[in-house]
Design an enzyme around this catalytic site. Structure first.
Site, PDB file in Angstrom:
ATOM      1  N   TYR A  56       0.819  -1.215   0.000  1.00  0.00           N
ATOM      2  CA  TYR A  56       0.000   0.000   0.000  1.00  0.00           C
ATOM      3  C   TYR A  56       0.855   1.269   0.000  1.00  0.00           C
ATOM      4  CZ  TYR A  56      -2.910   3.877   1.282  1.00  0.00           C
ATOM      5  OH  TYR A  56      -3.519   5.116   1.287  1.00  0.00           O
ATOM      6  N   HIS A  86      -3.378  16.392  -3.801  1.00  0.00           N
ATOM      7  CA  HIS A  86      -3.865  16.574  -2.435  1.00  0.00           C
ATOM      8  C   HIS A  86      -3.728  18.011  -1.934  1.00  0.00           C
ATOM      9  CE1 HIS A  86      -4.159  12.298  -2.535  1.00  0.00           C
ATOM     10  NE2 HIS A  86      -4.408  12.168  -1.250  1.00  0.00           N
ATOM     11  N   ASN A 198       1.049  11.848   4.860  1.00  0.00           N
ATOM     12  CA  ASN A 198       0.517  11.203   6.059  1.00  0.00           C
ATOM     13  C   ASN A 198       1.248  11.773   7.265  1.00  0.00           C
ATOM     14  OD1 ASN A 198      -0.375   7.738   5.259  1.00  0.00           O
ATOM     15  ND2 ASN A 198      -1.459   9.635   4.926  1.00  0.00           N
ATOM     16  N   TYR A 280     -17.877  33.651  43.978  1.00  0.00           N
ATOM     17  CA  TYR A 280     -17.140  32.470  43.520  1.00  0.00           C
ATOM     18  C   TYR A 280     -15.993  32.819  42.559  1.00  0.00           C
ATOM     19  CZ  TYR A 280     -20.741  29.246  45.301  1.00  0.00           C
ATOM     20  OH  TYR A 280     -21.593  28.527  46.091  1.00  0.00           O
ATOM     21  N   ARG A 283     -13.397  33.618  45.098  1.00  0.00           N
ATOM     22  CA  ARG A 283     -13.178  32.608  46.120  1.00  0.00           C
ATOM     23  C   ARG A 283     -12.734  31.266  45.521  1.00  0.00           C
ATOM     24  NH1 ARG A 283     -18.012  30.316  49.488  1.00  0.00           N
ATOM     25  NH2 ARG A 283     -19.006  32.158  48.610  1.00  0.00           N
ATOM     26  N   PHE A 329      -1.608   7.682  11.509  1.00  0.00           N
ATOM     27  CA  PHE A 329      -1.946   9.028  11.053  1.00  0.00           C
ATOM     28  C   PHE A 329      -3.242   9.542  11.663  1.00  0.00           C
ATOM     29  CE2 PHE A 329      -3.216   5.861   7.779  1.00  0.00           C
ATOM     30  CZ  PHE A 329      -4.565   5.821   8.074  1.00  0.00           C
ATOM     31  N   GLU A 413     -12.121   5.509   4.112  1.00  0.00           N
ATOM     32  CA  GLU A 413     -11.768   6.292   5.299  1.00  0.00           C
ATOM     33  C   GLU A 413     -13.082   6.712   5.961  1.00  0.00           C
ATOM     34  OE1 GLU A 413      -9.149   9.188   3.567  1.00  0.00           O
ATOM     35  OE2 GLU A 413      -7.829   7.609   2.816  1.00  0.00           O
TER      36      GLU A 413
END
Length: 502
Positions: A56, A86, A198, A280, A283, A329, A413
């Protein structure tokens, strides 16, 4: 050399990253890192020469195209096509400091010798870093699961002479810079494009950048809240160590101790009080600030692990003679941590705005809106509006990104982290927190002036003296936008002990 850092297998800390970036240090590979990279590349080349099976990302397509076998003569073209295809980022440009961190963290991850990249590729990334050649990267486009694909594609484009970079004070095409340095584009070898794309360096760089600020502003939140306590004529009993030892959360104890140190020698805190309790927001400073500190500490640990990890895929293991495709990844550890950090920072802003509200309310001998002659003057009425608006936006931005997912790559994916969205969100929250705390400091420093002639501690008085050189007391109405801006700049310039970064 003092201004040099060697990339190695030694643990990279937040403090080291801060030093490298803030001191503009040069980086280089250690002999060990060079050897690791070369051995891994040689192993991969030998494996490809003797292997005809699909592996792959090395001799196959990507994502749902993983079953498409690519011939050996097209492997370089495959990797170049990957980087180009990409590079689909959009939106705002990533800040230059974060881009530089991305370069550093990508180099660190590739240096371990499990990614199969050429030494020349890593060396060129180092040359970019050392010469402040910063690729133009965009905030939108990563799902935070196959790594930060789109941002890292833009980070990688200049290696092949494509894309844009920021260099010499302007944006130019990468080919211009390569020509300037007489560099040839890198010819990507098998797997290299995937190794570059990746990874979690977009999420990681944002996280580290925000963490460094968060640690500093956690300290400043303690200091500014102490000044507010003094301005409000608050009580010191809620910071007594006995209370915190019977509920010993680390951050809670640290906060109480720090406030007590800030108050040491104060005449204001020592004077008799007419009131029995504080609201608060005063405090419970140790409990609220402390919880955020503990969250920041947890997130620091997650990111320390991540920035010292290999996050591309597949991974090469020479000793066991294996190339393994997995999911390092996937950004889920970072996504959840970034969401946690977002909540922690938003809460520091939420309680800060409440203290500001108390200070302008005309209580405990303070004039309404902290100004003489209220009515003619609106004083600090509207900065509280601004703080309230920002605090509310932080609550909206704190909706978790990590619980979201969307199917991509034709179903291959099918679960993603959305960690990149968590990363860009938390930076906005951090910037908002700076403004909220700046507004509190404006109010607190104005309130404490009404306690004169009583003095606060020596440390607080020195801090306020320095602040007053940038932002004078408000005696009559003026444009407070500039005061907010100048206060943010003052806080950003404030230096804290490096040891706090850890």
């Amino acid at each position: 050399m003092d201004n040099f850092h060697y990339i190695s297998n030694n643990v990279l800390s937040l403090e080291t990253i801060n030093e490298i970036i803030s001191q503009n240090k040069q980086i280089a590979l250690s002999e060990e890192a060079e050897s690791n990279i070369q051995k891994c590349r040689e192993y991969l080349d030998a494996k490809m020469a003797s292997n005809t099976e699909p592996i792959y990302g090395i001799n196959t397509g990507f994502g749902s195209l993983c079953n498409v076998k690519i011939s050996n003569e097209n492997l370089s073209q495959l990797q170049e096509n990957l980087v180009k295809s990409h590079a689909c980022g959009t939106g705002e440009e990533v800040p230059s400091e974060i881009v530089k961190m991305m370069l550093l963290l990508k180099i660190q991850s590739l240096s371990y010798g499990h990614s199969g990249v050429q030494l020349a590729t890593v060396s060129r990334l180092i040359a970019f870093f050392n010469n402040d050649i910063l690729p133009i990267i965009y905030t939108q486009g990563s799902l935070g699961a196959s790594g930060d694909l789109a941002p890292l594609a833009h980070l990688s484009l200049p290696l092949i002479g494509e894309g844009e970079v920021f260099f010499g004070g302007k944006k130019v095409h990468a080919s211009v810079v390569l020509k300037h340095f007489d560099w040839q584009p890198i010819t990507l070898q098998s797997k290299e494009g995937l190794a570059l794309l990746n990874g979690t360096q977009f999420m990681s760089a944002y996280g580290v950048f925000v963490l460094l600020k968060a640690i500093k502003y956690s300290y400043l939140a303690d200091l500014i809240s102490t000044i507010s306590l003094e301005g409000f004529d608050g009580r010191q009993e809620p910071f007594n160590e006995l209370i915190h030892f019977i509920r010993p959360h680390k951050g809670q104890i640290l906060t109480a101790n720090r406030v007590n140190e800030f108050l040491e020698g104060s005449q204001i805190i020592a004077q008799p009080k007419a009131h029995v309790q504080d609201p608060y927001s005063f405090r419970c400073i140790p409990q609220v600030h402390g919880a955020s500190k503990d969250a920041i500490d947890y997130v620091k640990k997650v990111f320390k692990t991540e920035i010292n990890s290999v996050t591309d895929n597949p991974n090469v293991f020479i000793e066991s003679d294996q190339i393994i495709s997995g999911g390092n990844f996937h950004g889920q550890p970072l996504a959840i941590s970034l969401d946690f950090l977002a909540i922690a920072l938003a809460e520091l802003g939420s309680i800060s705005e409440r203290r500001t509200y108390q200070l302008i309310s005309g209580l405990r001998g303070l004039p309404a809106f902290l100004v003489e002659n209220p009515g003619l003057n609106s004083g600090f009425m509207i900065p509280q509006y601004t703080a309230a608006s920002i605090a509310s936006q932080n609550k909206q931005l704190s909706t978790p990104a990590s619980i979201d997912s969307i199917v991509s790559s034709n179903g291959q994916e099918d679960h993603v982290s959305m960690g990149a969205n968590a990363a860009t969100k938390v930076l906005r929250i951090m910037e908002n927190l700076e403004r909220i705390l700046a507004i509190e400091l404006m109010n607190a420093s104005q309130a404490i002036s009404f306690r004169s002639p009583l003095k606060s501690s020596e440390f607080i008085e020195m801090f306020l003296k320095s602040y007053r050189q940038e932002v004078p007391l408000v005696k009559e109405d003026r444009i407070l936008h500039y005061d907010i801006q100048n206060t943010v700049a003052f806080l950003n310039s404030f230096m804290i002990d490096q040891d706090l970064f850890g």
